[in-house]
Design an enzyme around this catalytic site. Structure first.
Site, mmCIF file in Angstrom:
data_model
loop_
_atom_site.group_PDB
_atom_site.id
_atom_site.type_symbol
_atom_site.label_atom_id
_atom_site.label_comp_id
_atom_site.label_asym_id
_atom_site.label_seq_id
_atom_site.Cartn_x
_atom_site.Cartn_y
_atom_site.Cartn_z
ATOM 1 C CG HIS A 1 -4.468 5.527 8.621
ATOM 2 N ND1 HIS A 1 -4.649 4.848 7.440
ATOM 3 C CD2 HIS A 1 -3.520 6.466 8.370
ATOM 4 C CE1 HIS A 1 -3.856 5.356 6.511
ATOM 5 N NE2 HIS A 1 -3.165 6.348 7.044
ATOM 6 C CG ASP A 2 -5.218 9.284 6.848
ATOM 7 O OD1 ASP A 2 -4.467 9.594 7.784
ATOM 8 O OD2 ASP A 2 -4.811 8.771 5.791
ATOM 9 N NE ARG B 1 -2.395 3.173 2.634
ATOM 10 C CZ ARG B 1 -2.037 4.351 3.141
ATOM 11 N NH1 ARG B 1 -0.771 4.567 3.505
ATOM 12 N NH2 ARG B 1 -2.901 5.303 3.305
ATOM 13 C CG ASP C 1 -4.728 10.817 13.610
ATOM 14 O OD1 ASP C 1 -4.613 10.169 14.656
ATOM 15 O OD2 ASP C 1 -3.778 11.120 12.864
ATOM 16 C CG ASP D 1 1.206 7.350 3.150
ATOM 17 O OD1 ASP D 1 -0.001 7.131 3.348
ATOM 18 O OD2 ASP D 1 1.822 8.297 3.639
ATOM 19 C CD GLU E 1 -2.935 8.239 1.446
ATOM 20 O OE1 GLU E 1 -3.546 8.595 2.460
ATOM 21 O OE2 GLU E 1 -1.722 8.489 1.255
ATOM 22 N NE ARG F 1 -3.911 7.710 12.566
ATOM 23 C CZ ARG F 1 -2.832 7.914 11.808
ATOM 24 N NH1 ARG F 1 -1.717 7.266 12.081
ATOM 25 N NH2 ARG F 1 -2.857 8.771 10.811
#
Length: 268
Positions: free
Chosen positions: A101-102, A5, A146, A7, A36, A150
């Site tokens: 997670h964002d 993945r 966040d 980023d 992403e 998380r």
């Protein structure tokens, strides 16, 4: 399947990702590379960088219809068709995500409304693409942006939402059992107000999905179209575990509950 993945990949030139793909697939030809990407997939559909993107554009459309009431079923169908045209032929390789997670947790975005959440999840798990489940969403974890999204995984089963977990298990099992949900075509079956129904099919394998993210409707009929003439008249609904019998070529609901979704397969 092994994979990477990637980023914020737009911050590095495309030539690097072409070389990266050659190296990664040289080690493992089945390696899956996903980027992403929050905007458009166009940059990544050349066939020589990644296999797919994290499909944030699709997520936005799903939430607009299933969660925030920003669009109706007609607009939902239009936006889906537009995105399929833009993302074809790579659409089956993009990750269909609802949480990450964002982002705020899906259940939090739904204001703890489990029905709303499952309407979005049913679509995620039955639409074109590769479903990506953010850890904990499958047991109803909540949390805003966040760092709250998380938080550590909730392993205590007494704190897990069993309705959400069982729905995920059912939908995952369906994807394994029905190739139509992985490789099948998609056809809109019924579009009216805030009710949206569609069919995934591959050969003789058919799955019908009905979404109602808004208000309760009584005595609601969903005509299945002319192809129903060659299909069984009984359909099994996997989330409620009920058998429906078509009447005059239509699925009929005495009550179509608000914030609900249904997944049907023919009874043999």
């Amino acid at each position: 399947t092994d994979g990477w993945r990637i980023d914020v990949p737009w911050k590095i030139p495309q030539d690097f990702w072409r070389a990266f793909r050659n190296v990664a697939t040289g080690v493992n030809p089945d390696a899956y590379l996903v980027a992403e990407e929050w905007r458009s997939a166009r940059t990544w559909q050349t066939g020589d960088t990644v296999h797919g993107i994290m499909n944030y554009p699709l997520r936005n459309i799903i939430l607009d219809f299933c969660v925030s009431d920003r669009i109706d079923a007609e607009d939902f169908d239009f936006e889906l068709a537009r995105l399929r045209e833009e993302q074809s032929p790579a659409a089956p390789y993009h990750l269909t995500l609802l949480g990450s997670h964002d982002l705020p947790r899906l259940l939090t975005l739904c204001h703890d409304d489990v029905g709303r959440m499952l309407t979005a999840v049913v679509f995620q798990m039955t639409y074109i693409g590769i479903p990506m489940i953010y850890y904990g969403d499958e047991v109803g974890m909540a949390g805003d942006t966040d760092p709250l999204c998380r938080a550590g995984m909730v392993w205590d089963t007494s704190r897990q939402n069993q309705q959400i977990l069982e729905a995920h298990r059912t939908l995952i099992r369906l994807r394994h059992q029905h190739p139509a949900l992985v490789d099948g075509i998609i056809e809109s079956v019924h579009i009216f107000g805030n009710i949206y129904a569609y069919r995934r099919s591959l050969g003789t394998d058919s799955v019908i999905v009905v979404l109602n993210p808004r208000d309760t409707r009584s005595g609601y009929r969903i005509p299945l179209g002319t192809w129903q003439e060659h299909q069984p008249h009984q359909w099994y609904e996997h989330l409620t575990r009920r058998v429906f019998t078509t009447q005059d070529g239509a699925l009929t609901f005495d009550v179509l509950p608000a914030h609900s979704a249904f997944v049907f397969t023919p009874v043999p």
